[in-house]
Design an enzyme around this catalytic site. Structure first.
Site, short mmCIF file in Angstrom:
data_model
loop_
_atom_site.label_atom_id
_atom_site.label_comp_id
_atom_site.label_asym_id
_atom_site.label_seq_id
_atom_site.Cartn_x
_atom_site.Cartn_y
_atom_site.Cartn_z
NE ARG A 123 52.84 29.15 32.91
CZ ARG A 123 52.61 30.04 33.63
NH1 ARG A 123 53.31 30.75 34.45
NH2 ARG A 123 51.35 30.51 33.31
CG HIS A 150 50.53 27.96 35.81
ND1 HIS A 150 49.38 27.70 35.30
CD2 HIS A 150 50.41 29.24 36.06
CE1 HIS A 150 48.38 28.50 35.29
NE2 HIS A 150 49.06 29.62 35.54
CG ASP A 178 46.55 31.29 33.85
OD1 ASP A 178 46.40 31.33 35.00
OD2 ASP A 178 47.57 31.32 33.05
CD GLU A 227 48.27 37.28 36.68
OE1 GLU A 227 49.54 37.86 36.05
OE2 GLU A 227 48.32 36.18 37.16
CG HIS A 286 46.49 32.53 38.67
ND1 HIS A 286 47.46 31.83 37.83
CD2 HIS A 286 46.77 32.34 39.87
CE1 HIS A 286 47.95 31.23 38.87
NE2 HIS A 286 47.45 31.41 40.12
#
Length: 270
Positions: free
Chosen positions: A141, A185, A192, A250, A253
């Site tokens: 990301r 990320h 993910d 989460e 993740h």
């Protein structure tokens, strides 16, 4: 499933290249966060499920991932294992911001450090023996995307609240560990992921959708069925076996902390 349909699905999965908002800093491993506060006594918590993840049969965009312009050490996951499915939700409007996120130009370009990609391929090989496979929802990301999340958290738009954070104030998402100003990320070490059934192309039921900012998304959330809990466990065990570290808030993740990082990057996902 008829034999012909099964073979079609298998072929699609084999050739198909198809989102945790990272809450850790660049040099920080995932940690258990304190329990998220619930609505005041007497009120009834509500969880409106985000738009469901598509089945693999619906993920028909031609594979696209430009490896030529990547920094040294970064690779497209599907150049290492083309059987891993990819559907980057931040490259669509179907995510918690309600818009395509800055820096995402391809739905199918899952990019990570080469060590991370190799580990993912090992996870995929293990899962295939049980008839399952990975679906990547987010990988590398760019830092511009992280900045986009920060700006989103400060604006007054709450149009996605009922889908993605029904029981929380938008301004609390940073404090509670769902969004952060720095993300692993951006290092190319975090992914993910969820699971798909290779015989049907269906995404497995894990009890909550990707990026639902709610206690329902905690790995050990209460109220899960045995099937939902089992699917979370299957995914976690497969990832941990190959060196990934999970994040308890989460279920989707994971960080590959063994990868040799080069610092946060800002090149586009294309």
């Amino acid at each position: 499933m008829p034999k012909t349909l099964k073979s079609i699905v298998a072929t699609m999965v084999a050739g198909l290249t198809l989102l945790t908002v990272g809450c850790q800093g660049p040099n920080q491993e995932p940690i258990d966060q304190p329990s998220i506060s619930t609505p005041s006594p007497g009120s009834t918590p509500t969880v409106n499920t985000p738009s469901p993840l598509p089945t693999l049969i619906e993920l028909l965009e031609p594979p696209r991932c430009d490896e030529d312009g990547l920094p040294a050490g970064f690779v497209c996951v599907n150049s290492v294992d083309p059987s891993i499915a990819v559907q980057l939700r931040y490259a669509t409007t179907n995510n918690f911001t309600g818009a395509v996120v800055d820096g995402y130009e391809s739905v199918t370009a899952a990019i990570v450090l080469s060590d991370t990609a190799t580990a993912l391929a090992k996870v995929q090989a293990d899962l295939k023996q049980e008839g399952f496979g990975l679906l990547i929802l987010d990988a590398y990301r760019p830092t511009r995307a992280v900045a986009n999340f920060v700006e989103w958290s400060k604006n007054s738009d709450t149009s996605t609240k009922q889908e993605y954070y029904p029981n929380l104030a938008k301004t609390d998402l940073f404090r509670l560990g769902y969004i952060a100003e720095y993300s692993n990320h951006s290092l190319g070490t975090a992914v993910d992921v969820t699971l798909v059934d290779l015989s049907t192309g269906k995404v497995l039921d894990t009890g909550s959708e990707f990026d639902l900012f709610d206690t329902r998304s905690h790995y050990q959330a209460s109220g899960l069925t045995s099937t939902q809990s089992g699917n979370r466990t299957r995914l976690r065990q497969a990832m941990v076996k190959q060196g990934f570290t999970p994040y308890s808030n989460e279920w989707w993740h994971f960080d590959y902390t063994n990868a040799r990082t080069q610092g946060a990057q800002n090149f586009p996902v294309r």
